[in-house]
Scaffold this motif. Structure first.
Motif, PDB file in Angstrom:
ATOM      1  N   ASP A 137       3.322   0.445  -2.429  1.00  0.00           N
ATOM      2  CA  ASP A 137       4.164  -0.635  -1.913  1.00  0.00           C
ATOM      3  C   ASP A 137       4.383  -0.534  -0.406  1.00  0.00           C
ATOM      4  O   ASP A 137       4.250  -1.529   0.323  1.00  0.00           O
ATOM      5  N   LYS A 138       4.713   0.677   0.076  1.00  0.00           N
ATOM      6  CA  LYS A 138       5.109   0.815   1.474  1.00  0.00           C
ATOM      7  C   LYS A 138       3.937   0.992   2.432  1.00  0.00           C
ATOM      8  O   LYS A 138       4.003   0.553   3.581  1.00  0.00           O
ATOM      9  N   VAL A 139       2.885   1.644   1.994  1.00  0.00           N
ATOM     10  CA  VAL A 139       1.740   1.885   2.870  1.00  0.00           C
ATOM     11  C   VAL A 139       0.693   0.782   2.735  1.00  0.00           C
ATOM     12  O   VAL A 139       0.136   0.316   3.725  1.00  0.00           O
ATOM     13  N   PHE A 140       0.446   0.357   1.494  1.00  0.00           N
ATOM     14  CA  PHE A 140      -0.611  -0.618   1.255  1.00  0.00           C
ATOM     15  C   PHE A 140      -0.083  -1.998   0.886  1.00  0.00           C
ATOM     16  O   PHE A 140      -0.840  -2.882   0.477  1.00  0.00           O
ATOM     17  N   GLY A 141       1.241  -2.185   1.007  1.00  0.00           N
ATOM     18  CA  GLY A 141       1.830  -3.507   0.829  1.00  0.00           C
ATOM     19  C   GLY A 141       1.709  -4.075  -0.570  1.00  0.00           C
ATOM     20  O   GLY A 141       1.862  -5.277  -0.758  1.00  0.00           O
ATOM     21  N   GLY A 142       1.422  -3.213  -1.545  1.00  0.00           N
ATOM     22  CA  GLY A 142       1.259  -3.707  -2.907  1.00  0.00           C
ATOM     23  C   GLY A 142      -0.086  -4.359  -3.155  1.00  0.00           C
ATOM     24  O   GLY A 142      -0.330  -4.901  -4.240  1.00  0.00           O
ATOM     25  N   PHE A 143      -0.987  -4.315  -2.168  1.00  0.00           N
ATOM     26  CA  PHE A 143      -2.302  -4.921  -2.310  1.00  0.00           C
ATOM     27  C   PHE A 143      -3.226  -3.951  -3.044  1.00  0.00           C
ATOM     28  O   PHE A 143      -4.020  -3.238  -2.440  1.00  0.00           O
ATOM     29  N   GLY A 144      -3.110  -3.896  -4.365  1.00  0.00           N
ATOM     30  CA  GLY A 144      -3.943  -3.005  -5.149  1.00  0.00           C
ATOM     31  C   GLY A 144      -3.200  -2.485  -6.366  1.00  0.00           C
ATOM     32  O   GLY A 144      -2.340  -3.168  -6.920  1.00  0.00           O
ATOM     33  N   TYR A 145      -3.508  -1.264  -6.779  1.00  0.00           N
ATOM     34  CA  TYR A 145      -2.819  -0.649  -7.916  1.00  0.00           C
ATOM     35  C   TYR A 145      -2.816   0.865  -7.735  1.00  0.00           C
ATOM     36  O   TYR A 145      -3.606   1.418  -6.960  1.00  0.00           O
TER      37      TYR A 145
END
Length: 532
Positions: free
Chosen positions: A324-332
């Motif tokens: 959430d914080k590093v990759f913005g939730g773009f993925g899993y």
């Protein structure tokens, strides 16, 4: 389907290819479209059709002053690899579905037992100096990977498995494998298996068969190329010229895009990604893929020689928070398994590893420890957010009894000085389209890219047996077991599978985007175009 949807499907599908505006508008009117509707559909149709011309400017990262086009030294970082694949070709490419498709090789045949392969080259392919490509060039180029100086792990592994590699005639390359691997056409798309002229001494000159001639290559700074007028493909190489800039700083990349200094950037930071869709003239392109981010522990160096220590650290990290914080939730979230969900034979039986400080402390005690002090090497030269990731790991590991120090390494030279050297460091991997390719390139004992230095005879044996197994059920069982071994015993903490992100000017158009590597499989300059 509504009438509007039917119209749009008809006029933006294959039936509309090749129509000029008048023909398009006539066809739309015959289908009952109003002039306004037909005009809107025409605009969308034009934008979806490739056009030639213009100067493309790409903002990438991963470059360093030691970069080279020499395929035997290839590490695969974004900046140099895009330049390499603008100038040179491989025998095959991987399409947006993960399937190998023709590039220099127009077709291939394989014997029933999977050992003998014959690759037929396209006719009339020219190098940038006018010389015609022959099978001898291919054989010579691939054989270079047998050199002891070769640092390109995948090339060495693939070519070393060939019992025979020869030119049958000017257009036919024959390969006979020592160990059967039915994924050979996919492997031959590897970014380091580029084809040059027989006897090439300096790969940095860039004399390949690709869509762009090399004009300038300043390692760690920029690549410039101009269109090669005799490029053999009509479906690639649309720009008049290409410039690829190395921009390591995330904020500088965003500024370059929004300030119109570049037309597209790869892997924008989270804040930039979130705001792009709200900025006129720009958009965020998200492509689910196999890219993943890891914290690799060297299992040959203390304290990581003890699997209980490795498990303690694995259970001491909040993966959701990092996603959430590093990759913005773009993925899993990752699960200490380098195989992505969309890859065939992905192990669906592995339980998701969760943050569990009590279990982490249990494994520390099993290792004979009450606490643990370790150092983690990281840098935004590894990838955007790598330092933030380390800080978040540090915070959660405190609750598990692990005192982790974040060591910030210089951005320049990270991949040559830290990766494969530091006991524990941040790494990102462009995934591979097959399980075998991913595990062979990075986890088998003999791989020069095995940054966890994981050594397991059972793992190596099962992997060799699986790639030659014709029974699908047995092959799946083997690949499931291999993933389980890495999940439970490996040195790679797979933290997250993140989407490929691109910050894109609305001036750019493209087709389906590759899912194997960043920036359209590092072939963005070949495949994209400016809208009309």
């Amino acid at each position: 389907m509504t009438d509007h949807a039917k119209l749009k499907a008809l006029l933006t599908g294959k039936t509309a290819v090749g129509l000029n505006r008048r023909e398009f508008m006539t066809a739309a009117a015959a289908l009952g479209a109003s002039t306004a509707m037909a005009t809107t559909l025409w605009s969308g149709h034009v934008k979806a059709m490739p056009t030639r011309g213009g100067h493309l400017r790409i903002g990438a990262d991963g470059g360093g002053t030691s970069d080279t086009f020499d395929p035997m030294q290839a590490l695969g970082a974004d900046h140099p690899t895009q330049g390499v694949l603008a100038c040179y070709d491989t025998l095959t490419e991987i399409d947006a579905t993960g399937t190998p498709v023709p590039s220099l090789a127009e077709s291939w045949d394989v014997s029933s037992d999977g050992t003998r392969w014959a690759f037929k080259l396209r006719r009339g392919v020219e190098f940038h100096d006018g010389q015609t490509l022959t099978a001898k060039d291919v054989v010579w180029s691939l054989n270079q990977h047998l050199s002891e100086d070769n640092k390109f792990a995948e090339g060495q592994q693939i070519i070393a498995n060939l019992e025979e590699l020869k030119a049958d005639d000017d257009r036919t390359v024959v390969m006979v494998q020592k160990e059967v691997n039915f994924d050979l056409p996919a492997h031959l798309s590897a970014f380091g298996l580029i084809i040059g002229k027989e006897g090439t001494e300096d790969w940095n000159v860039g004399v390949g068969t690709g869509p762009y001639r090399l004009e300038e290559f300043e390692p760690g700074v920029r690549f410039r190329g101009t269109r090669f007028e005799n490029f053999y493909r009509e479906d690639q190489g649309y720009f008049d010229s290409v410039e690829i800039l190395n921009i390591a700083d995330a904020a500088a990349k965003a500024t370059a895009l929004l300030g119109d200094s570049v037309d597209v950037i790869g892997q924008p930071d989270v804040n930039t990604a979130r705001r792009l869709d709200g900025v006129s003239g720009f958009s965020l392109l998200e492509v689910p893929g196999t890219q993943h981010y890891t914290a690799d522990m060297r299992t040959d160096m203390d304290p990581f020689t003890d699997n209980n220590v490795r498990l303690a650290i694995k259970y001491g990290i909040r993966r959701e928070e990092i996603l959430d914080k590093v990759f913005g939730g773009f993925g899993y979230v990752g699960n200490d398994n380098p195989i992505g969900r969309g890859v065939r034979y992905f192990n669906t039986d592995l339980p998701q590893r969760e943050f569990d400080p009590d279990r982490a402390k249990f494994h520390l005690k099993e290792a004979g420890l009450d606490s643990l002090a370790v150092e983690f090497s990281t840098s935004d030269g590894a990838f955007a957010g790598a330092v933030d990731m380390g800080v978040l790991m540090q915070e959660s590991l405190k609750e598990a009894g692990v005192d982790m120090t974040v060591k910030r390494e210089p951005a320049d030279g990270y991949w040559s000085n830290v990766w494969l050297t530091a006991p524990w460091c941040a790494v990102y991997w462009n995934g591979r389209p097959t399980v075998d390719w991913m595990l062979t390139s990075t986890y088998i004992s003999t791989s020069p890219w095995n940054s966890t230095y994981f050594q397991d005879e059972r793992f190596d044996r099962i992997l060799a047996e699986a790639r030659a197994e014709g029974d699908e059920a047995k092959r799946q069982e083997m690949y499931f077991e291999l993933q389980e071994i890495l999940h439970n015993e490996g040195g790679a903490i797979v933290l997250a599978f993140a989407s490929f992100l691109h910050g894109v000017s609305d001036r750019l158009g493209h087709g389906p985007v590759g899912v194997s590597r960043r920036m359209d499989d590092s072939r963005l300059a070949r495949r994209w175009w400016f809208n009309a």
